[in-house]
Design an enzyme around this catalytic site. Sequence first.
Site, PDB file in Angstrom:
ATOM      1  N   ALA A  44       0.837  -1.190   0.000  1.00 36.65           N
ATOM      2  CA  ALA A  44       0.000   0.000   0.000  1.00 36.65           C
ATOM      3  C   ALA A  44       0.874   1.242   0.000  1.00 36.65           C
ATOM      4  O   ALA A  44       2.076   1.155   0.209  1.00 36.65           O
ATOM      5  CB  ALA A  44      -0.913   0.016   1.220  1.00 36.65           C
ATOM      6  N   ASN A  85       0.075   8.043   0.153  1.00 35.62           N
ATOM      7  CA  ASN A  85      -0.190   9.342  -0.457  1.00 35.62           C
ATOM      8  C   ASN A  85      -1.070  10.206   0.458  1.00 35.62           C
ATOM      9  O   ASN A  85      -2.052   9.733   1.004  1.00 35.62           O
ATOM     10  CB  ASN A  85      -0.930   9.166  -1.785  1.00 35.62           C
ATOM     11  CG  ASN A  85      -0.356   8.049  -2.613  1.00 35.62           C
ATOM     12  OD1 ASN A  85       0.813   8.075  -2.952  1.00 35.62           O
ATOM     13  ND2 ASN A  85      -1.165   7.035  -2.896  1.00 35.62           N
ATOM     14  N   GLU A 145      -0.118   2.726   6.969  1.00 31.20           N
ATOM     15  CA  GLU A 145      -0.264   3.865   6.041  1.00 31.20           C
ATOM     16  C   GLU A 145      -0.837   5.063   6.775  1.00 31.20           C
ATOM     17  O   GLU A 145      -0.447   6.208   6.525  1.00 31.20           O
ATOM     18  CB  GLU A 145      -1.128   3.490   4.837  1.00 31.20           C
ATOM     19  CG  GLU A 145      -0.681   2.234   4.070  1.00 31.20           C
ATOM     20  CD  GLU A 145       0.790   2.196   3.703  1.00 31.20           C
ATOM     21  OE1 GLU A 145       1.397   3.276   3.530  1.00 31.20           O
ATOM     22  OE2 GLU A 145       1.353   1.086   3.602  1.00 31.20           O
TER      23      GLU A 145
HETATM   24  N1  TRP Z   1       5.778   3.636   1.278  1.00 30.01           N
HETATM   25  C1  TRP Z   1       5.082   2.402   1.046  1.00 30.01           C
HETATM   26  C2  TRP Z   1       4.842   1.796   2.398  1.00 30.01           C
HETATM   27  O1  TRP Z   1       5.720   1.464   3.104  1.00 30.01           O
HETATM   28  C3  TRP Z   1       5.867   1.461   0.205  1.00 30.01           C
HETATM   29  C4  TRP Z   1       5.508   1.394  -1.236  1.00 30.01           C
HETATM   30  C5  TRP Z   1       4.288   1.264  -1.753  1.00 30.01           C
HETATM   31  C6  TRP Z   1       6.388   1.355  -2.342  1.00 30.01           C
HETATM   32  N2  TRP Z   1       4.372   1.164  -3.109  1.00 30.01           N
HETATM   33  C7  TRP Z   1       5.634   1.223  -3.490  1.00 30.01           C
HETATM   34  C8  TRP Z   1       7.741   1.410  -2.483  1.00 30.01           C
HETATM   35  C9  TRP Z   1       6.210   1.142  -4.763  1.00 30.01           C
HETATM   36  C10 TRP Z   1       8.324   1.333  -3.738  1.00 30.01           C
HETATM   37  C11 TRP Z   1       7.543   1.210  -4.872  1.00 30.01           C
HETATM   38  O2  TRP Z   1       3.773   1.682   2.859  1.00 30.01           O
HETATM   39 ZN    ZN Z   2       5.664   2.465   4.913  1.00 26.26          ZN
END
Ligand code: TRP
Ligand code: ZN
Length: 869
Positions: free
Chosen positions: A269, A272, A305
């Site tokens: 997930a 955003n 998230e």
């Molecule tokens: N920031 C996301 C999380 O940790 C990780 C993530 C979601 C991600 N989709 C991605 C990382 C695509 C690299 C590419 O919840």
């Molecule tokens: Zn994360």
Amino acid sequence: MNIAANPMVEADQTVYLKDYQKPSYVVDSIDLDIQVFDDYTHVNSKLVMQRQTAGDLVLLGRDLELKSISINGEVLSADAYRLDAEQLRISNAPDQAVIETQVVIHPENNTQLEGLYLAGKDLFVTQNEPEGFRKITFYPDRPDVLSVFTTRVEADKKFPVLLANGNLLEKGEAGEGRHYAVWQDPTKKPSYLFACVIGDLAVLKDHYVTSEGRNVALEIYAEEKDIPKCHIAMEALKHSMRWDEEHYGRPYDLDNYMIVATSAFNMGAMENKGLNIFNTSCVLADEEYTTDAAIMRVQSVIAHEYFHNWTGNRITCRDWFQLCLKEGLTVFRDQSFSEDLQSAAVQRIDDVAVLKAHQFPEDSGPLSHPPRPDHFVEINNFYTATVYEKGAEINRMMATLLGKEKFRAGTDEYFKRHDGQAVTVEDWVAALTAGSGVDLSSFLIWYNQPGTPKLEAKGEYDAANQTYTLSLKQSLKAHPKYPNLKAVPIPVALALFDATSGEQLLLSSDALVENGIKDGVYLFDTDTATITFSGVKTKPVVSLLRNFSAPVNLEFNYSDEELAFLMQYEPNGFNQWQASQTLLERILLNGHDADIYIQAIQKTLPSVVQRDPLLASRLFEVPTEGYLGSRIDTEYNPEKVQEQREALLSTLARELGAFCKETYLTLDPDLQKDFSQAMGVRALKNIMLSMMARQGDADVFDLAEQQYQTTGNMSERLGALKVLVWNDAPQAEAVLADFYTKFKDEALSMDQWFMLQAAHPKATAETIKALTEHADYDLKVPNRIRAVTGGLNANPVNTWSFGVQHIINLAKILDEKNPIVGSRLLQILSRWYTLAEPQRSTVKAELEALKPLVKSKNVSETLNSMLSV
Ligand code: TRP
Ligand code: ZN
């Protein structure tokens, strides 16, 4: 004009932490206009930029068709900028620059699932972390550039849902059957947190009132038929919002929070701002269609998230080397949250099991890197167990050392200092230090070094002087890229027990103070140390690294009897589990006798089954072949590990046969007080059923078939299906066909159907071929690919024989279609070098043969590292 790419960059694409420089321009605001058509998408943007330091104005962009660019209202001719495959560069730009660009992109052909992409028949979504935004428009796409985003989204009315971050300002008609919506996010954010969604989806609505009295509209978007499966996620979301207020003093800051579910997603997930996008596997939860483990995962990912809103979004990373700043902290927070959902002990068991099964092997092999690496080629390759899970452990160690109140004072200080900023790991540790009043700076060493420390401990009892002496030693395996490894601070949680009564010894406070032990924790931060307890009247049993107080490999001169003692007498379930796992490892890998273990489990299990079936299900688990294999560094023979494990399981089935059957027949999930206990009963019953099958129980297939037919619960159904299919029961084909008929329209259930068949212990290359040629196999949906590879990899004997070709083929195909997923799948083979010959050379040759065939930075970086042992 297209200038040739810089040869230096081509020769070495490595990016270094030490080369970090501030961006030359900041972006005060961005206006985006995204117009989606069937065969292309127009993106117009207007950036209000201001010079911050000397240097060119640099906009990053990839696979963009540039139609026009202007600066302060004047169209730029082609010789006024330099454009290559990665960036657009303007020298001598004015200090105040309003840049307008028009580009065309092709989300309908985007198979990489980053940037804006078609995620199904009626859905476009974005994935911009870490570097996807540059595939949407030209932008300083780096996390230290924060801006206010205003987004206009326009599309055909066959897509009724038009979403972007923040508040909806207006919506209306756009002519020719089209409509638009304008959104504005008041909070400044980096581009990786931008999201928009264009689609035909249904929605589940609720609301939440924050501690500050803000009424937040909550919305989960999914396919109409899946809306009933969104209630558990909605409850988890509200629970998370309350939890962050209570535990960290962090209320939510916008008037809406939206979650969108899609089946075409590379990871779990994405956080955003105000508009999370989720893999369906991490949002849809329903006992009828998804397993108990999946339901637990949904709740923890929802929390993860949501928690990013403060740890990640409000305070973000200065650069991608700092990834574990947001991920390690957010994982630690979601693990703590999940302790409320099942027992804290079982949650810790599950988290440590993941750490030891994935992070430890990663950290002992060619892909080993520090939680904060100092160089990379492709940042997507660094969303690793080390960054996430070891990162979480570092935070847990600091929290353990500080205790609740001081840790909270530290995090309060962090939020006070850095809200609205893009910061580093040093900033985090400095804020924790300042807020708590405890110097934690030595923990920075953990962030900067690779490898799992070995902690060697020896205990000696001196009866004459009534002293117990514990000597400790730490060491790290040398790493070619990280010389100068230093001792790390290791919090060692410990307790001494009376060997006869099983009571914990209450040590005099003098003994504790002298040894620097506070709240049962000794901070070991030198190469060696000795601590001596006096007034110990009989030889004690010591329990070390309680609750897994540090991510280290403990080697302690326990006797098997002492481990058996701890299995029975440790009051904490995690420590019981840890003792039993250590003992099992000795039996399975070092040839120790199984009798002591069998006696201990026979004594321990019955009462735990009654009191805490969930804990019992964990205590009765034997380490997987994959985990056992990861503990072997040379001459690894998967068949031999399988033989050992099978032999132990057969002995257990024989010795505990009657108990297993009685437990199976008497436990009833419907009589449990809550979901977590019912889940425990289901897990336990499934284990018992497989033990009965192993023992050759005459009724077992009838019981399994009955369980399969009468249940409405996916964990029960799959548990029964496994026993029938994996044992080639006469009913196997019929129940598999029945499952298909029942669930063919439910993608997450079908993933389980694929996985279960790929995980058949006697699966062959033909099994895998049949599954990948099945009409429902789909290379565009990572979940389905992973169902087969995950199932295959449940049996290392299969992985390392015919599985190698399957994985290498996938890596080759995905290198073009979806390099993020291709690179991750290839890592299944990363421990090839531990294999005994001739397998080792065979796999090596196959990996070498792949080398000239791959082009993506993702797959080639991984492959190069894998081969550099
Ligand atoms: N920031 C996301 C999380 O940790 C990780 C993530 C979601 C991600 N989709 C991605 C990382 C695509 C690299 C590419 O919840
Ligand atoms: Zn994360």
